[in-house]
Design an enzyme around this catalytic site. Sequence first.
Site, PDB file in Angstrom:
ATOM      1  N   ASP A  66       0.815  -1.212   0.000  1.00 35.77           N
ATOM      2  CA  ASP A  66       0.000   0.000   0.000  1.00 35.77           C
ATOM      3  C   ASP A  66       0.852   1.267   0.000  1.00 35.77           C
ATOM      4  OD1 ASP A  66      -2.398  -1.324  -0.023  1.00 35.77           O
ATOM      5  OD2 ASP A  66      -2.715  -1.200   2.141  1.00 35.77           O
ATOM      6  N   TYR A 130       7.211 -10.224   6.206  1.00 32.95           N
ATOM      7  CA  TYR A 130       7.018  -8.803   6.477  1.00 32.95           C
ATOM      8  C   TYR A 130       7.611  -8.453   7.836  1.00 32.95           C
ATOM      9  CZ  TYR A 130       3.840  -8.019   2.541  1.00 32.95           C
ATOM     10  OH  TYR A 130       3.302  -7.883   1.286  1.00 32.95           O
TER      11      TYR A 130
END
Length: 303
Positions: A66, A130
Amino acid sequence: MGSVQAAGSVRARYLVYFQYVGTDFNGVAAVRGTQRAIGIQNYLEEAAERLNSVVPVRFTISSRTDAGVHALSNAAHLDVQRRSGRPPFPPEVLAEALNTHLRHPAIRVLRAFRVPSDFHARHAATSRTYLYRLVTGCHRPDELPVFERNLCWALQADCLDVAAMQEAAQHLLGTHDFSAFQSAGSPVPSPVRTLRRVSVCPGQASPLVTPEDSRKLRFWSLEFESQSFLYRQVRRMTAVLVAVGLGALAPIQVKTILESQDPLGKHQARVAPAHGLFLKSVLYGRLGAASCTLQGPQFGSHR
């Protein structure tokens, strides 16, 4: 490794690893049309225009991130079809050429590989990791060193109950329906995912942080590994684990939230800020008997 096209030209497919600081971008995906927003993919494809491919080069991104999210190592595949009689670029030449023509200093190509013509950067990935960075002891925004701004989530609390966060994280391990941690906006056939690893541990600050700031601020790293994740799953899991660390939730409540499969619940609806999240690595398995396991540069765990 390549496919023969019209007039004797050869199309070669490459896997490239690249990194970026996501602050200035609308995400990694290209933004088409006349919108003012722009994605990292736009810059990569603009640089690829200088390769003079017979067919325009398009990047197929492995992992979409994002706006504001960073990547230590993302991946993509692309096809380059040179004019008849010209051999395919060696991977190192391709990587150097892309870096030479990239117009934004916050993007860098790390490495390139030749791959089979049917290789797919998103579908072939076997592991994605992540990293989420937190900092405690920062009571005002101006107390965060400028070299750490937009690179971590600054919590106003002086400390976190890391043991409770680690206990809560164990409830997320394994194969579950993660609907409770999925944001709307990216439909998938199934919300079931397998979380292979989750860790909560002390993190490392920038070496440019002053000794005075180092005594006051504490950095923490959360890592999550899975083959794939739901939309904003990592940021929503992070927000719930932070709530545990701050004492707003008990560790066992994370299990209750997970089993509820309700993404609109009071606690799981919160999403951790984008600027603390980094895509750390994307890994691939073997590509045929003669091919080695492909993986990008390996980065430390910020310990």
